[in-house]
Design a protein around this motif. Structure first.
Motif: not given
Length: 425
Positions: A222-247
């Protein structure tokens, strides 16, 4: 002057200035097509006169960027020399990888709201409430284990919604709001368990954290699957970029068109859901669950998140967080195998020190490596700094320098000693 074609209404001729003369030239816009293969061939030429900078940066190997890698090497080599009989065994490393999977899942969920610039101190209470609720539904209410798991996960979603409402709508500081929710969830778990431990023996529920393959438990999967999902969202999607911009700057992100309130609420939902998932896995992994299950996960999760933020990218990231969790767990396990800290104090000591050091290094990097000053350089550490006072940097040494220091035109802020005696009229 510019001539316009009467039929197409496009620019036909345009008056341009070339070499001091006005010339009338035909004006035509061409879509220049780039031959990428030729460009790659030209960019990959080998020449000792090619002074372009390589994409690889040696400064990335500096300890301030990948200190967790060097710490891992020190731990592995040190314990391999100290206790080779127990350390150089695959079962030892597999044990702490399986044992720390739940902690890593909680830490991965925590980096999402931290990236958005909000704290979530309610994760400890969510773990306790989720674990107790799941065990209560299985043991006391005798519900099927999928229903009990869904009920435990819903505790996390409900907590995330409440946290988001308090922070976004009521405008309570995230530190205060989530800290208050921790107390409320702890009281709820204590009330539901009636102050006792709940023992669950459902075989189907325990199988979700059983051994999957090669000695690894399903929690690690479960950890490996969750890590891949969170990594992809934060590093390779607009959602991740907007999240870092918000922070980074919430007001600037809002003026740029980012729905900052939605990202804050979504990050809190993700964090609470990951904590609830950790609580469910905790209840499945252990037969006895009580209301004090969650608080021990709070400090390690924050320590891993902040320690990981100082690695690789200089912000919160998945790889740094995972390495921080497992490297610190390896250090604790090694000292325990050597006979130190078996009473339980070593775990809290490691993660507490890691949190303090991580936050200190983050602040230090912003001040020193951000361009303010570098303490080891003579030109930036004068007599007003500790190292300058110890080594005598910036002090006048010759008789002429001492005489100049007494004059009105002497500039003590001139680190390089460019102040000279002004010429006489």
């Amino acid at each position: 002057m510019t001539e316009i074609d009467p039929h197409t209404r496009e620019v036909a001729k345009k008056l341009t200035l070339e070499k001091g003369r006005l010339r009338r030239r035909k004006f035509r816009v061409r879509a220049k097509r780039i031959d990428w293969l030729d460009k790659r061939r030209r960019d990959s030429r080998q020449s000792r006169f090619d002074v372009r900078r390589s994409p690889f940066r040696w400064r990335m190997l500096h300890p301030r960027n990948i200190s967790v890698i060097y710490l891992a090497l020190i731990i592995v080599i040190g314990f391999a020399i100290w206790i080779p009989d127990t350390w150089l065994v695959w079962g030892t490393h597999r044990f702490y990888l399986n044992n720390e999977a739940v902690r890593a899942i909680v830490a991965l969920g925590l980096i999402i709201p931290l990236s958005a610039g909000v704290f979530d101190l309610s994760i400890g209470g969510v773990i306790s409430a989720s674990a107790v609720t799941t065990s209560w539904a299985l043991t006391i209410m005798d519900w099927p284990w999928p229903t009990a798991v869904a009920l435990g996960l819903s505790i996390g979603l409900a907590t995330g919604c409440i946290n988001g409402f308090l922070i976004v709508k009521v405008r309570i500081d995230s530190f205060i709001a989530t800290l208050g929710m921790t107390s409320v969830l702890g009281a709820y778990a204590l009330w539901l368990a009636s102050g006792r431990s709940i023992i669950n023996g459902n075989d189907g529920f325990k199988a979700i954290t059983g051994v999957a393959q090669w000695g690894f438990k399903w929690t690690f999967v479960y950890l490996v699957v969750l890590s891949v999902v969170v990594w992809f969202v934060l590093e390779h999607t607009a959602l991740g970029r907007y999240l870092f911009a918000t922070g980074g700057d919430r007001e600037a992100a809002r003026l740029a068109g980012v729905q900052v309130d939605r990202y804050v609420v979504g990050s809190l939902l993700a964090s609470s859901f990951a904590a609830a998932l950790g609580g469910v896995l905790f209840a499945s992994n252990f037969s006895s669950v009580n209301s004090s299950a969650g608080p021990p996960y709070l400090l390690p999760a924050f320590a891993a998140a902040f320690f990981g933020s100082t690695q690789f990218k200089g912000r919160f990231n998945v790889v740094g967080t995972l390495l921080a969790v497992f490297v610190m767990a390896a250090g604790v396990k090694g000292f325990q195998l050597a006979g130190w800290g078996n009473e339980g104090w070593l775990d809290d000591l490691f993660f507490g020190l890691a949190l303090v050091v991580a936050v200190g290094l983050s602040t230090y990097r912003k001040k020193v490596y951000g361009g303010e000053r570098r303490w080891w350089r003579r030109t930036e550490s004068g007599p007003d700094r500790l190292l300058g006072r110890l080594l005598g940097w910036g002090r006048p040494r010759t008789a002429q320098s001492r005489q100049n220091a007494e004059e009105w035109w002497f500039d003590p802020a001139d680190r390089e000693g460019h102040h000279l005696k002004p010429p006489k009229d």
